[in-house]
Design a protein around this motif. Structure first.
Motif, PDB file in Angstrom:
ATOM      1  N   THR A 185       0.838  -1.205   0.000  1.00 57.60           N
ATOM      2  CA  THR A 185       0.000   0.000   0.000  1.00 57.60           C
ATOM      3  C   THR A 185       0.870   1.251   0.000  1.00 57.60           C
ATOM      4  O   THR A 185       2.100   1.168   0.063  1.00 57.60           O
ATOM      5  CB  THR A 185      -0.916   0.006   1.231  1.00 57.60           C
ATOM      6  N   GLU A 186       0.224   2.405  -0.048  1.00 59.51           N
ATOM      7  CA  GLU A 186       0.970   3.665   0.010  1.00 59.51           C
ATOM      8  C   GLU A 186       1.731   3.779   1.323  1.00 59.51           C
ATOM      9  O   GLU A 186       2.859   4.278   1.360  1.00 59.51           O
ATOM     10  CB  GLU A 186       0.015   4.851  -0.146  1.00 59.51           C
ATOM     11  N   ALA A 187       1.112   3.309   2.400  1.00 61.99           N
ATOM     12  CA  ALA A 187       1.784   3.358   3.702  1.00 61.99           C
ATOM     13  C   ALA A 187       3.008   2.438   3.715  1.00 61.99           C
ATOM     14  O   ALA A 187       4.058   2.796   4.276  1.00 61.99           O
ATOM     15  CB  ALA A 187       0.810   2.960   4.806  1.00 61.99           C
ATOM     16  N   ASP A 188       2.884   1.267   3.077  1.00 66.46           N
ATOM     17  CA  ASP A 188       4.036   0.364   3.001  1.00 66.46           C
ATOM     18  C   ASP A 188       5.134   0.974   2.140  1.00 66.46           C
ATOM     19  O   ASP A 188       6.320   0.882   2.473  1.00 66.46           O
ATOM     20  CB  ASP A 188       3.609  -0.986   2.408  1.00 66.46           C
ATOM     21  N   GLN A 189       4.746   1.592   1.034  1.00 67.57           N
ATOM     22  CA  GLN A 189       5.730   2.221   0.155  1.00 67.57           C
ATOM     23  C   GLN A 189       6.435   3.365   0.875  1.00 67.57           C
ATOM     24  O   GLN A 189       7.638   3.603   0.668  1.00 67.57           O
ATOM     25  CB  GLN A 189       5.043   2.733  -1.113  1.00 67.57           C
ATOM     26  N   ALA A 190       5.695   4.069   1.739  1.00 64.80           N
ATOM     27  CA  ALA A 190       6.300   5.152   2.519  1.00 64.80           C
ATOM     28  C   ALA A 190       7.395   4.617   3.437  1.00 64.80           C
ATOM     29  O   ALA A 190       8.431   5.255   3.637  1.00 64.80           O
ATOM     30  CB  ALA A 190       5.235   5.884   3.324  1.00 64.80           C
ATOM     31  N   ILE A 192       9.203   1.909   2.818  1.00 65.89           N
ATOM     32  CA  ILE A 192      10.324   1.573   1.930  1.00 65.89           C
ATOM     33  C   ILE A 192      11.112   2.828   1.572  1.00 65.89           C
ATOM     34  O   ILE A 192      12.352   2.828   1.568  1.00 65.89           O
ATOM     35  CB  ILE A 192       9.811   0.869   0.659  1.00 65.89           C
ATOM     36  N   ASP A 193      10.399   3.912   1.279  1.00 67.87           N
ATOM     37  CA  ASP A 193      11.064   5.162   0.895  1.00 67.87           C
ATOM     38  C   ASP A 193      11.878   5.751   2.037  1.00 67.87           C
ATOM     39  O   ASP A 193      12.833   6.503   1.799  1.00 67.87           O
ATOM     40  CB  ASP A 193      10.033   6.183   0.411  1.00 67.87           C
ATOM     41  N   GLN A 194      11.500   5.454   3.285  1.00 69.00           N
ATOM     42  CA  GLN A 194      12.190   6.010   4.446  1.00 69.00           C
ATOM     43  C   GLN A 194      13.340   5.139   4.935  1.00 69.00           C
ATOM     44  O   GLN A 194      13.995   5.492   5.921  1.00 69.00           O
ATOM     45  CB  GLN A 194      11.200   6.216   5.598  1.00 69.00           C
ATOM     46  N   LEU A 195      13.595   4.014   4.276  1.00 68.66           N
ATOM     47  CA  LEU A 195      14.668   3.134   4.734  1.00 68.66           C
ATOM     48  C   LEU A 195      16.002   3.887   4.732  1.00 68.66           C
ATOM     49  O   LEU A 195      16.313   4.615   3.791  1.00 68.66           O
ATOM     50  CB  LEU A 195      14.768   1.898   3.836  1.00 68.66           C
TER      51      LEU A 195
END
Length: 326
Positions: A185-190, A192-195
């Protein structure tokens, strides 16, 4: 002394077996063999450089380059065995992360085979870092369960989320757990982007396949390895165990291996770098002096494992090998 400590601390039969082999001198013997190859090569190279009046010109012959190749091959075999030994000594650290209620704690319990974490339908049940150690065919795996990653006004939960990010930054591998029904989801992708950089290697865990009557699946064709499983039912968890072993190149046989530590592997890799650099200098410019220096530094790295071999020792070996100065 390190081998005795490793034998005492062994967490599996395989670790104990390899520690015993190190205690019996298998590791030292293999390193000494490579050091001896290095010394023999240095004798030829240094002789050609230091005693040109003796018309010793081994550098123009092809056997020096061939011996460098043999030295690299022998050292690589030790590095491969040492890497397996280091894995058995230190293990790998995996961090389970994701949104609240993704099934992170259930996955921890499934991997450990016990109720290590409290599991409820209330989002944010896990507020601190939970640590467990398991063995996968003798490989120690440190499993860390973390608080659900989300925006929260709860001060305690915020501290747990901060600790989660700190563990993610140190992980050998990140298991990002998402709901199989919704996917990323968008929350999951967020998340990933913050790793943090450098990003830890990541495996996507699509959990709760039992709700959609799906079958366990290992998919390596996606951007990152993806495993479809049910942590609650235990379906597909064995796929995850095999995947974790393959991620670090772990071989459960371990025959002929030995226990090693991170410092050993570091010294072996530095020795390999010097030998490769020396080979490049020899092939590109026939630079015997640079090859000799790289071999000296390679041997110094190996001496960190076994012991010292000085320049005077090398001269002594040269004089016993050739009729120089007569």
């Amino acid at each position: 002394a390190e081998a005795i400590a490793d034998l005492i601390d062994s967490a599996s039969q395989q670790a104990a077996r390899l520690a015993l082999r190190s205690l019996q001198g298998v590791f030292s013997e293999k390193v000494h063999q490579v050091v001896e190859q290095c010394i023999q090569l240095r004798i030829y190279v240094e002789s050609a450089i230091d005693f040109p009046e003796e018309e010793i010109d081994f550098l123009s012959e092809g056997n020096v380059a061939a011996q460098v190749v043999e030295l690299k091959q022998a050292l690589q075999q030790i590095i491969d065995s040492a890497y397996q030994g280091q894995l058995l000594h230190e293990g790998m650290t995996i961090v389970i992360a994701g949104q609240p209620n993704a099934g992170k704690s259930t996955l921890l319990n499934s991997l450990t085979g016990k109720e290590s974490a409290i599991v409820t339908e209330i989002a944010g049940t896990t507020r601190d870092v939970l640590r467990e150690q398991i063995l996968i065919d003798g490989l120690p795996v440190h499993v860390i369960d973390t608080a659900g990653l989300r925006e929260s006004n709860d001060q305690v939960e915020q501290i747990g989320i901060q600790r989660a990010w700190a563990e993610i930054a140190k992980a050998d591998r990140l298991l990002l757990v998402v709901d199989d029904a919704t996917g990323v989801t968008e929350a999951d992708q967020a998340i990933i982007d913050q790793l943090p950089e450098p990003r830890p290697p990541m495996t996507l865990i699509r959990n709760k396949i039992d709700l959609g009557k799906q079958q366990p699946l290992m998919d390596e064709q996606t951007a990152q390895p993806t495993i479809h499983l049910s942590a609650k039912q235990g379906e597909g968890v064995e796929l995850l165990r095999e995947h974790l072993k393959s991620c670090v190149g772990y071989q459960s046989g371990g025959e002929g291996g030995f226990m090693a530590r991170r410092r050993h592997l570091d010294a072996l890799n530095r020795a390999m770098q010097h030998i490769c650099e020396g080979e490049a200098q020899l092939l590109a410019a026939a630079a015997g002096e640079l090859l000799a220096e790289e071999l000296r530094q390679a041997q110094e790295a190996l001496n960190e494992i076994t012991g010292e071999f000085s320049s005077d020792d090398l001269l002594g070996r040269i004089f016993t090998s050739f009729c120089i100065g007569k």
